[in-house]
Design a protein around this motif. Structure first.
Motif, PDB file in Angstrom:
ATOM      1  N   LYS A 244      36.021  31.656 -47.574  1.00 36.71           N
ATOM      2  CA  LYS A 244      35.414  31.235 -46.462  1.00 36.71           C
ATOM      3  C   LYS A 244      33.831  31.582 -46.576  1.00 36.71           C
ATOM      4  O   LYS A 244      33.163  30.771 -46.089  1.00 36.71           O
ATOM      5  CB  LYS A 244      36.021  31.441 -45.152  1.00 36.71           C
ATOM      6  CG  LYS A 244      37.515  31.365 -45.005  1.00 36.71           C
ATOM      7  CD  LYS A 244      37.644  30.039 -44.667  1.00 36.71           C
ATOM      8  CE  LYS A 244      39.162  29.582 -44.212  1.00 36.71           C
ATOM      9  NZ  LYS A 244      39.347  28.262 -44.315  1.00 36.71           N
ATOM     10  N   LEU A 245      33.641  32.821 -47.212  1.00 39.51           N
ATOM     11  CA  LEU A 245      32.266  33.219 -47.429  1.00 39.51           C
ATOM     12  C   LEU A 245      31.651  33.014 -48.704  1.00 39.51           C
ATOM     13  O   LEU A 245      30.242  33.610 -48.729  1.00 39.51           O
ATOM     14  CB  LEU A 245      32.226  34.569 -46.672  1.00 39.51           C
ATOM     15  CG  LEU A 245      32.670  34.907 -45.373  1.00 39.51           C
ATOM     16  CD1 LEU A 245      32.684  36.374 -45.048  1.00 39.51           C
ATOM     17  CD2 LEU A 245      32.001  34.164 -44.241  1.00 39.51           C
ATOM     18  N   GLY A 246      32.237  32.534 -49.531  1.00 35.63           N
ATOM     19  CA  GLY A 246      31.822  32.294 -50.868  1.00 35.63           C
ATOM     20  C   GLY A 246      31.381  33.619 -51.716  1.00 35.63           C
ATOM     21  O   GLY A 246      30.499  33.525 -52.606  1.00 35.63           O
ATOM     22  N   SER A 247      32.077  34.523 -51.520  1.00 40.56           N
ATOM     23  CA  SER A 247      31.653  35.791 -52.136  1.00 40.56           C
ATOM     24  C   SER A 247      32.528  35.700 -53.585  1.00 40.56           C
ATOM     25  O   SER A 247      33.666  35.146 -53.727  1.00 40.56           O
ATOM     26  CB  SER A 247      32.196  36.858 -51.438  1.00 40.56           C
ATOM     27  OG  SER A 247      31.837  37.169 -50.175  1.00 40.56           O
ATOM     28  N   ASN A 248      31.603  36.218 -54.482  1.00 40.90           N
ATOM     29  CA  ASN A 248      32.241  36.484 -55.872  1.00 40.90           C
ATOM     30  C   ASN A 248      31.846  37.710 -56.371  1.00 40.90           C
ATOM     31  O   ASN A 248      31.780  37.648 -57.856  1.00 40.90           O
ATOM     32  CB  ASN A 248      32.027  35.080 -56.741  1.00 40.90           C
ATOM     33  CG  ASN A 248      30.295  35.036 -57.156  1.00 40.90           C
ATOM     34  OD1 ASN A 248      29.948  35.789 -56.392  1.00 40.90           O
ATOM     35  ND2 ASN A 248      29.860  34.154 -58.090  1.00 40.90           N
TER      36      ASN A 248
END
Length: 146
Positions: free
Chosen positions: A99-103
């Protein structure tokens, strides 16, 4: 018990800091007491304001874990020690990625449980810093989702 992800109001920041402190005392044995006292006001007054903050609440609306993301980096993910092993960290990590595009995530090198947690979900270390973001001598591993 049913848990759900929710936003956090600034008035709830002290509750978030309580979760942070309980978690750190349980998992960050390498920190000294003066370090915890140093970081605590920074968390409350600066760091929580600098991230996209989400929490997991229990059925009674208590905050039992939280996540902070900035620029695709998971800046904080902490679970109350009484709630560990219930899938809350996994729930927050999936939310961060999906949902928050964290990688990316930075993890204290001495926090072996956290490193193992992120590695289990496909994160790999790409670099290391000898100091944390405040300049304290707590080496950090910089991890990325592969």
């Amino acid at each position: 018990m049913n848990y759900y992800i929710d936003s956090v109001k600034p008035a709830e920041f002290p509750e978030v800091v309580d979760v942070w402190e309980a978690s750190v005392r349980e998992t960050h044995h390498f920190l000294k007491e003066e370090d915890i006292l140093f970081y605590k006001p920074l968390i409350l007054q600066e760091y929580l304001h600098a991230v996209d903050l989400r929490c997991v609440r229990d059925e009674e609306n208590n905050i039992v874990g939280f996540l902070g993301v900035a620029e695709g980096n998971i800046e904080m993910l902490f679970i109350h020690p009484d709630m560990r092993g219930k899938g809350i960290g996994t729930m927050l990590l999936h939310y961060a990625v999906e949902k928050l595009g964290s990688n990316k995530v930075d993890v204290n090198e001495e926090n072996k449980q956290a490193i193992g947690f992120y590695e289990h979900f496909g994160f790999r270390t790409i670099s290391r810093s000898a100091f944390d973001s405040t300049g304290k001598p707590y080496p950090m591993l910089h991890m990325i989702l592969t």
